[in-house]
Design a protein around this motif. Structure first.
Motif, short mmCIF file in Angstrom:
data_model
loop_
_atom_site.label_atom_id
_atom_site.label_comp_id
_atom_site.label_asym_id
_atom_site.label_seq_id
_atom_site.Cartn_x
_atom_site.Cartn_y
_atom_site.Cartn_z
N LYS A 96 0.83 -1.08 -0.08
CA LYS A 96 0.16 0.10 0.07
C LYS A 96 0.96 1.40 0.20
O LYS A 96 1.85 1.53 0.84
N ARG A 97 0.63 2.02 -0.93
CA ARG A 97 1.46 3.19 -0.84
C ARG A 97 0.92 4.30 0.27
O ARG A 97 -0.38 4.54 0.31
N ASP A 98 1.74 4.64 0.98
CA ASP A 98 1.46 5.55 2.15
C ASP A 98 1.59 6.89 1.69
O ASP A 98 2.84 7.47 1.17
N HIS A 99 0.65 7.92 2.20
CA HIS A 99 0.82 9.08 2.05
C HIS A 99 0.85 9.50 0.35
O HIS A 99 2.10 10.39 0.09
N SER A 100 0.14 8.96 -0.59
CA SER A 100 0.27 9.72 -1.93
C SER A 100 -0.11 11.01 -1.98
O SER A 100 -0.77 11.53 -0.91
N GLY A 101 0.11 11.54 -3.00
CA GLY A 101 -0.45 12.95 -3.55
C GLY A 101 0.51 13.96 -3.37
O GLY A 101 1.54 13.58 -3.36
N PRO A 102 0.07 15.22 -3.63
CA PRO A 102 0.72 16.20 -3.59
C PRO A 102 1.60 16.64 -2.30
O PRO A 102 0.98 16.62 -1.11
N GLY A 103 2.82 17.13 -2.52
CA GLY A 103 3.78 17.62 -1.16
C GLY A 103 4.07 16.46 -0.66
O GLY A 103 4.90 17.08 0.55
N GLN A 104 4.00 15.27 -0.98
CA GLN A 104 4.46 14.11 -0.30
C GLN A 104 5.75 13.45 -0.55
O GLN A 104 6.08 12.50 0.04
#
Length: 326
Positions: free
Chosen positions: A68-76
């Motif tokens: 599982k990708r932890d903390h995907s998204g912008p600024g991560q």
């Protein structure tokens, strides 16, 4: 794959190998939760793995671990980007993605809009991909009411199939980390309220930052209905502490400090008045795991400690048995 209580950060190859061996031997299931800085489409600090090679490595050795990708998204990520390129790659190689725009979009409606957009994008790329929503308290505090607003907004703005692929809800009961210390204030009532909210909408409840907490408290949380918990830096500290226990030469210890200091990976974990030169061991304990793939570390420290990997894995496995009450 059901009944996954523990999601572990892949802080190093030794951590990954230990978990694979533990799961295969004990016929149990766990999750590995790489952050974007750890393992990324363009590599990260863990064993120089990119996402594809990491996923292939684990899948060749076991079927008992979900990724599982932890903390995907912008600024991560390691650079401040929108996270889109990373997510596109994740959809090819991982089973779950934690959609977490809240660091960049802390306002409730902005974060909701971004969550909707990112889920739709990922689902269009891979209709089998499943999701975790919400974020940890250290990134953005959620009230129970705000968390329910997030859920209802997703239900109303996603298609039935997109919404159905949301499996985990991040709940908050007061965990937070500073250095190598659990600084949160455990709120049992808040845990129960958030677990009940997750059950109301048929989500699995999951808490982040489960590091440095007595196993008895973790077990209490499970008994109160929590389904899963993340533990990451604590496993990195186990490896770092093993090195510190084995290093007997002051010059080698100073080299370890200098490598850690130069990495600047410790800065985010300490207060502004932290004095690195009067707290060298603490600095190493905070960020020693970040430099395990550093060429200088490998040539000047690890090479001087034959058999160190075996000792590290023994210590990691000891912690795993502790968590499972064995």
């Amino acid at each position: 794959m059901n009944n996954i209580k523990y999601f572990i950060g892949p802080m190093s190859k030794n951590v990954v190998d230990s978990i694979i061996e533990f799961c295969n031997k004990n016929e149990c299931n766990m999750g590995l939760i790489p952050s974007r800085r750890q393992i990324e489409y363009n590599r990260g600090y863990v064993n120089n793995w990119d996402t594809k090679n990491f996923a292939n490595y684990v899948s060749r050795k076991t079927q008992r671990i979900i990724l599982k990708r932890d903390h995907s998204g912008p600024g991560q990520g390691a650079v401040n980007d929108d996270g889109i390129v990373s997510l596109i790659d994740d959809c090819k190689h991982l089973e779950f993605i934690h959609i977490d725009p809240w660091k960049t979009y802390p306002e409730l409606q902005d974060g909701i809009n971004s969550t909707i957009s990112l889920i739709k994008m990922c689902y269009a790329l891979n209709p089998s991909i499943e999701f975790e929503i919400g974020t940890e308290q250290a990134i953005r505090y959620f009230s129970v009411e705000e968390l329910e607003t997030l859920i209802i907004s997703l239900k109303n703005n996603l298609t039935k199939n997109e919404y159905k692929n949301i499996k985990y809800l991040v709940i908050q009961s007061g965990t937070s980390l500073k250095g190598v210390t659990q600084t949160g204030q455990y709120d049992k009532n808040r845990l129960v309220e958030m677990v009940q909210l997750a059950k109301k909408y048929n989500f699995l409840s999951k808490e982040h930052n489960g590091d440095y907490i007595p196993v008895s408290i973790i077990q209490e949380k499970f008994n109160l209905g929590l389904d899963s918990i993340n533990i990451a830096p604590e496993f990195g500290l186990i490896e770092t502490q093993t090195y510190l226990d084995e290093i007997k030469n002051d010059e080698i210890l100073e080299t370890y400090f200098q490598i850690c200091y130069d990495s600047k990976k410790w800065v985010k974990w300490v207060d502004k008045d932290f004095d690195p030169f009067n707290n060298k061991i603490e600095l190493i304990r905070i960020c020693g795991h970040y430099v395990l793939s550093n060429d200088r570390f490998l040539s000047q420290i690890k090479s001087t400690l034959p058999g160190i990997d075996k000792k590290i894995k023994e210590n990691i496995t000891k912690k795993l048995y502790e968590l499972y009450g064995q």
